[in-house]
Design an enzyme around this catalytic site. Structure first.
Site, PDB file in Angstrom:
ATOM      1  N   GLU A   1      59.536 -64.407 -29.951  1.00 12.08           N
ATOM      2  CA  GLU A   1      60.500 -65.094 -29.073  1.00 12.08           C
ATOM      3  C   GLU A   1      61.878 -65.273 -29.707  1.00 12.08           C
ATOM      4  O   GLU A   1      62.503 -66.313 -29.590  1.00 12.08           O
ATOM      5  CB  GLU A   1      59.952 -66.463 -28.642  1.00 12.08           C
ATOM      6  CG  GLU A   1      58.864 -66.401 -27.611  1.00 12.08           C
ATOM      7  CD  GLU A   1      59.311 -65.755 -26.308  1.00 12.08           C
ATOM      8  OE1 GLU A   1      60.495 -65.876 -25.970  1.00 12.08           O
ATOM      9  OE2 GLU A   1      58.473 -65.134 -25.638  1.00 12.08           O
ATOM     10  N   GLY A   2      62.335 -64.233 -30.374  1.00 15.88           N
ATOM     11  CA  GLY A   2      63.605 -64.327 -31.081  1.00 15.88           C
ATOM     12  C   GLY A   2      63.336 -64.803 -32.493  1.00 15.88           C
ATOM     13  O   GLY A   2      62.836 -65.905 -32.704  1.00 15.88           O
TER      14      GLY A   2
END
Length: 598
Positions: A440-441
């Site tokens: 997620e990043g």
């Protein structure tokens, strides 16, 4: 049986202290979520996950998911456990009752997610990805799309995926090449390859609803030209029945460091002419839609750090009490002591526990703020709650996943040589935890989001409010908490100075803010953790005075001691990070990369 039991006492304490369950239950739509109901729900979830899901954790790691004749086969026990999970209705607890959900607060859903993830993180990836797909469709799907897909996804009968990453487009989603061409019937034909798709194929559900980012032929370049499509593994008829297989196949599954029970798939769309897809919302709005679910997704990944830390902590504490080695200070001569009596082991154990408590406090506070932002009747409260959510999300994701690796590594260290061999099981938790700081990043992206988007909110007013909120607790830190209060006050001062430096220098040269991003995120996270541990100490001290049993009093006094340890011994880390957070970017470029070569 497994070595995991849900930490019910710790969970309920955190819910009471950092979420204020009574206030949440008073919000519109949550009247059924009173404390007694929530406590009973959490207790039953703990029993179910420990008995049904946790025993699959080891076999999932040892056997892993396999690709057999083009089909993904999950490890032994996964499909049965998932079927029982669906039958029990656990996946739908926090979702909209209109589509079959339980309508509970997101904070309660996060608690259930913690217990599930501790039981088996690889297994939990399937409900987690489905949750993200539900969130996206709930916000942006048409009425017909919601009615077609949400009921089955909320029950868990159908699972969901998020298809963003491609071989040439990792974190740079704007570089993706998957294309979508409109057909005469209004649907689209999707052609392309997606990688790193968790549970992109499996044998646990009858259908998989892929949400796929792709470009239409006349789309503008970059992220502004991305659209989002529903691409079901099996097509769905007008009556909801399942039809033929869509043009989607599994090209391969990854061989990974950890979470081996979770099939991480390479998916090929359109090998036979184009997978049938259905546009969500408008063309070229896919990235905007993705961002509406980003906070929930990043909070859930941060929770994985907490969940694995808790899973590693429990056997480590038992081992430290049982393992006899050496003679601790003050022990009788000729006798071996449990290693828990040795000062350095005690330090490691307290570090593990203090970080776990701080993570749980941060994550639960963030989830409760989401509930207030979405449901509170006062618009000012909703706005301030959303600001707090936005500020804390990078900390929740990045700090918690970093700490997940720290705590699971300490678990190995406490076990000594026995921790490094696979038979004791703790090495798995360390391997499983490592991916979370990438999901997620990456955590560097979280730090850039913090200094680039979150600190400038309201011209720095949001972070200033947060610092002021932390100062409010200082006057109450008296008596045995006085030294801890001194440390917290100094950390807040240092954080305020670092914040001012990042904001001022970033306005003049964004490179300086980006260079400071990661150490600054750590500063703000550790100080926020210190503030939360001060609140823990105060709440536990007050509750201990009215404890109904010796066992309850002992537990609460332990909460005070752990909080003091965090503030007195872990919080001072902030001061060592300030030079890195206030140094100009030039220092990172002072050495040409070619000089670093051997």
């Amino acid at each position: 049986m497994s070595d995991y039991q849900a930490p019910l006492r710790d969970i309920l304490f955190a819910l009471d202290t950092f979420c204020d369950l009574d206030e949440i239950a008073a919000l519109p739509g949550f009247e059924h979520a009173d404390r007694d109901t929530v406590a009973a729900l959490v207790e039953e979830a703990g029993r179910f996950m420990a008995d049904v899901v946790a025993p699959t954790n080891r076999v999932g790691d040892e056997v892993g998911a396999r690709l057999v004749d083009g089909e993904v086969v999950t490890p032994p026990g996964f499909a049965d456990a998932y079927g029982r999970y669906v039958d029990a209705g656990w996946g739908g607890v926090p979702f909209d009752p209109e589509y079959g959900g339980g309508g509970f607060p997101w904070a309660v859903g996060l608690v259930l997610q913690e217990i599930l993830t501790s039981a088996n993180m690889a297994f939990s990836m399937c409900p987690l990805l489905t949750q993200g797909a539900i969130d996206m469709l709930s916000h942006h799907g048409s009425t017909e799309q919601k009615q077609t897909y949400l009921p089955k996804m909320i029950t868990g009968e159908w699972t969901g995926t998020m298809n963003l990453t491609e071989p040439e487009a990792g974190s740079d989603v704007g570089a993706l090449r998957t294309r979508a061409e409109r057909a005469e019937d209004g649907s689209y034909r999707i052609v392309g390859t997606k990688i790193f798709i968790s549970f992109g194929a499996h044998d646990m559900a009858e259908n998989i609803v892929h949400l796929v980012l792709a470009r239409t032929p006349d789309a503008p370049p970059g992220t502004k030209g991305i659209s989002c499509f529903i691409v079901p593994e099996r097509l769905v008829g007008d009556d909801g029945s399942l039809g033929e297989r869509n043009d989607v196949r599994v090209a391969s599954i990854e061989h990974k460091m950890g979470i081996n029970g979770s099939p991480t798939c390479v998916l090929s769309f359109g090998d036979d002419g184009g997978a049938i897809g259905y546009l969500i919302g408008e063309e070229n709005a896919g990235m905007a839609y993705m961002f509406t679910m980003m906070n929930n997704a990043r909070l859930s990944v941060g929770l994985e750090g907490l969940a694995l830390a808790e899973r590693a902590w429990q056997p480590t504490l038992r081992f430290a009490h049982e393992r006899l080695q050496g003679r601790a200070p003050g022990a009788p001569r000729g006798e071996s002591s449990p290693i828990v009596e040795h000062p350095d082991v005690r330090r490691m154990l307290l570090t593990m526990k203090a970080y776990i408590d701080a993570m749980r406090a941060l994550l639960y506070l963030n989830a409760a703020s989401m509930d207030r932002a979405a449901h509170h009747p006062d618009p000012d409260v909703r706005e301030r709650s959303q600001e707090l959510v936005d500020l804390l999300i990078p900390l929740s994701k990045a700090w918690s996943t970093d700490l997940g690796s720290v705590v699971t590594s300490l678990a190995i260290q406490v076990h000594g040589g026995m921790g490094y061999v696979e038979e004791t099981g703790v090495a798995q938790h360390y391997r499983d935890a490592r991916i979370t700081s990438i999901y997620e990043g990456t955590n560097g992206i979280q730090a850039m989001d913090l200094v680039g988007r979150k600190l400038p909110m309201r011209a720095g007013g949001v972070v200033a409010d947060h610092l002021g909120r932390m100062r409010e607790v200082l006057d109450r830190l008296d008596g045995e908490l006085s030294d801890a209060g001194v440390q917290l006050a100094a950390a807040i001062d240092a954080t305020e100075a670092a914040t001012r430096s990042v904001l001022e220098r970033g306005a003049a040269d964004p490179s300086d803010a980006l260079a400071a991003a990661s150490p600054y995120l750590r500063i703000l996270a550790v100080t926020t953790g210190g503030w939360l541990m001060a609140r823990q100490a105060l709440a536990a001290r007050d509750a201990a005075a009215g404890a109904r049993s010796d066992d309850e009093r002992t537990s609460l006094e332990g909460k005070v001691a752990v909080a003091r340890f965090f503030m007195e011994q872990l919080l001072p880390e902030v001061h060592g990070l300030v030079p890195a957070a206030t140094a100009p970017a030039a220092g990172l470029y002072a050495v040409d990369p070619s000089v670093l070569a051997p």
